[in-house]
Design a protein around this motif. Sequence first.
Motif, PDB file in Angstrom:
ATOM      1  N   GLU A  37      14.689 -10.973  20.908  1.00 40.03           N
ATOM      2  CA  GLU A  37      13.735 -11.675  21.781  1.00 40.03           C
ATOM      3  C   GLU A  37      14.376 -12.050  23.118  1.00 40.03           C
ATOM      4  OE1 GLU A  37      10.482 -11.907  21.542  1.00 40.03           O
ATOM      5  OE2 GLU A  37      10.545 -12.949  23.469  1.00 40.03           O
ATOM      6  N   SER A  38      15.657 -12.466  23.058  1.00 39.90           N
ATOM      7  CA  SER A  38      16.313 -12.867  24.308  1.00 39.90           C
ATOM      8  C   SER A  38      16.404 -11.658  25.259  1.00 39.90           C
ATOM      9  CB  SER A  38      17.713 -13.417  24.019  1.00 39.90           C
ATOM     10  OG  SER A  38      18.571 -12.379  23.594  1.00 39.90           O
TER      11      SER A  38
ATOM     12  N   ARG B  16      14.373  -9.079  25.223  1.00 43.19           N
ATOM     13  CA  ARG B  16      13.004  -8.765  25.692  1.00 43.19           C
ATOM     14  C   ARG B  16      12.648  -9.647  26.874  1.00 43.19           C
ATOM     15  NH1 ARG B  16      11.920  -7.432  20.175  1.00 43.19           N
ATOM     16  NH2 ARG B  16      11.476  -9.564  19.555  1.00 43.19           N
ATOM     17  N   GLU B  17      13.015 -10.931  26.753  1.00 48.17           N
ATOM     18  CA  GLU B  17      12.714 -11.885  27.813  1.00 48.17           C
ATOM     19  C   GLU B  17      13.475 -11.501  29.088  1.00 48.17           C
ATOM     20  OE1 GLU B  17      10.334 -13.932  27.587  1.00 48.17           O
ATOM     21  OE2 GLU B  17      10.726 -14.649  29.631  1.00 48.17           O
TER      22      GLU B  17
ATOM     23  N   ARG C  97      11.796  -8.523  30.687  1.00 50.92           N
ATOM     24  CA  ARG C  97      10.527  -8.870  31.355  1.00 50.92           C
ATOM     25  C   ARG C  97      10.771  -9.635  32.644  1.00 50.92           C
ATOM     26  NH1 ARG C  97       8.986 -11.017  26.072  1.00 50.92           N
ATOM     27  NH2 ARG C  97       7.790  -9.465  24.922  1.00 50.92           N
ATOM     28  N   ARG C  98      11.788 -10.506  32.615  1.00 51.57           N
ATOM     29  CA  ARG C  98      12.020 -11.435  33.730  1.00 51.57           C
ATOM     30  C   ARG C  98      12.689 -10.752  34.921  1.00 51.57           C
ATOM     31  NH1 ARG C  98      15.484 -14.786  31.169  1.00 51.57           N
ATOM     32  NH2 ARG C  98      17.107 -14.054  32.547  1.00 51.57           N
TER      33      ARG C  98
END
Lengths: 459, 196
Positions: A343-344, A346-347, A350-351
């Motif tokens: 998840e980290s 993925r974030e 995206r960011r």
Amino acid sequence: MKIDLNKLMPPLGLGYALLDPAWQIVECEMDVIPETGREAITGESIGSAFPELVGYEPILQQVSDGELPRFKMENLNREGPKGNLVYFNLEVVPTEKPDTPLVVVLSDATSLAQLRQHIRQQQYEMQLLNRQKSGLRGDSETLLGYSEQIVALRNLIEKLSGIPRVTVLIQGESGTGKSLVARMLHGEQKSPFVEISCASIPENLLESELFGYEKGAFTNATTTKSGIMETANGGTLFLDEIGELPLGLQAKLLTFIETKKFRRLGSTVEKHVDLRLVTATNRNLEAMISEGKFRQDLFYRLNVVRLVVPPLRQLGEDVLLLARHFICHYNLEFNKQIEDIDESAREFLRRNSWPGNVRELRNTIERAMIFCSNRVLTAKDLNRMQSEQEAANTRPRFDIPAEGMPFAQIEKEILINALQMANHNQSRAARLLHLRRDALRYRLKKHGLLSEENDLQEQ
Amino acid sequence: MQLQKKICLLGMYSVGKTSLIERFVYHRFSDHYLSTLGAKVTKKSLQISASDGQQIEYNLLIWDIAGEETENKIPPSYLLGAAGAILVADLLRPETIEALPSVLERFKEINPGAAVVLAGNKKDLLQDIESDSKEILRLAHQLKLPCHLTSAKTGCQVDSVFSALASSLLSRDEANQVISPPKKKAKTRQAKDQKR
């Protein structure tokens, strides 16, 4: 003469089951293939002992009636008690005895089958790997993504690829995949696809590369050479970074587009070629026209259909899809088994604004996978380069405001920083600024930074 | 009532035929790819209700037949006597979908009356199910065959594809009066008899 199958078959490495006219087993010996049979199957129906023969009753009848000489099935396999596969061949043979008309002969095929299986396994794995690789890099490459922009672009490319001679201008930031779009426009035709970057070849060579030359056209032209225009005849010529094309060549290209004819350097003979011209640039050609750096008439000729490849930051969740795609690619390349991104990560994906677009993403994943020893990529793995850059950038920076600032002010701040870094040790601060200690003291005094406290500390 | 039927799983190599059987029969899955050589028969019973409410137990003899690059390489002897087949394709490999019509043709040449169902496997790997399943659904429509999107890994639709085949077998058995015909028809006959 009565043949005792029980004495004949096992020494030959064969098992057997003798069948009565109702296809019941009246006698059997299956020890040669222990895993395939059970201790005693006498009295059982053929279908129960050999599920492989269920549905084959008409065939058995044909063999029994002499309509078929025999019936054979090879490489049947069963799982043994230890989970190992046992391969066997099964052959139904007539006996010409009315009370036992058929015999099922079994032979162990495990050793040979295992070898064949091993070879087949290698072949299929190679085929699958090659397919995966060609899917990642080869002719079947496509723009990945399900964002609205990418789907619309793919649809447009599909339509255009069916129109063979339309001139297309591809625009997009660096690293967005303009070259890939050009290849997709060309499709999987057998005709040539010739790509050249106008920025990568020196201006004086570009003309001869494009149009070719005749022997003796210039000092080093010892042979006649055809240019890429001729090589691309019947296919697609992709001129990347068209914004870098020198003005002189722009005029020549314009003439070629209008007439489909050109002359090799040093030749008086006109040549005709039929090709699709695709150009690409990350420059604003309209702005270049107003600056006089790009010909307006050429722009109109190139801009028959314009495709804009969107930057990665506008593609939302597609960045995750692309990241996974590159993970698959580098798993093959580096023989790694990274399964996913957490998840980290993925974030992080995206960011990030991805100024270098897909190329930057690809490099980020490649770098992360080189160093990652886990099965899942984290933000820390992806962020490695940025962290290193940030660490390298910890030195003080002075942002000059738009209204400007006096140099003395900058000098004062540098002195303060140097003193802080040197823990107010003037000799060390002087070394940091490549000054003599006296020179530093002079400047400190000038800016009122040489207090008694500083002096005392120093002494 | 119990009926024994031979069914075959067919399709190109590495589409997941063995995995579908492993999932359906043993409820297990392995990521490790082991190509099949020859054929392997596995048994599994499946209960299904006939249209008259009768419970029919199909003892399926499931033939896991090695996937080949071309359908011509499959020995016809493996296909003989089959009552049905599941034709399997890998949803991520278009060529495995394109291969299905010729596999079907070959199978139907040997077993003209057999039931056939399509399975688009590896659904779990799809990013966009709607788009990636378009081809196999189009083919299923064209061939007028039921189609299930399966995942041997997650078990998704695996039981359904075998049940769908069993339903087709049942319809055929009812039509061929292997088992008692549907009630509705029986009533019609009774009515006709009464009229007489």
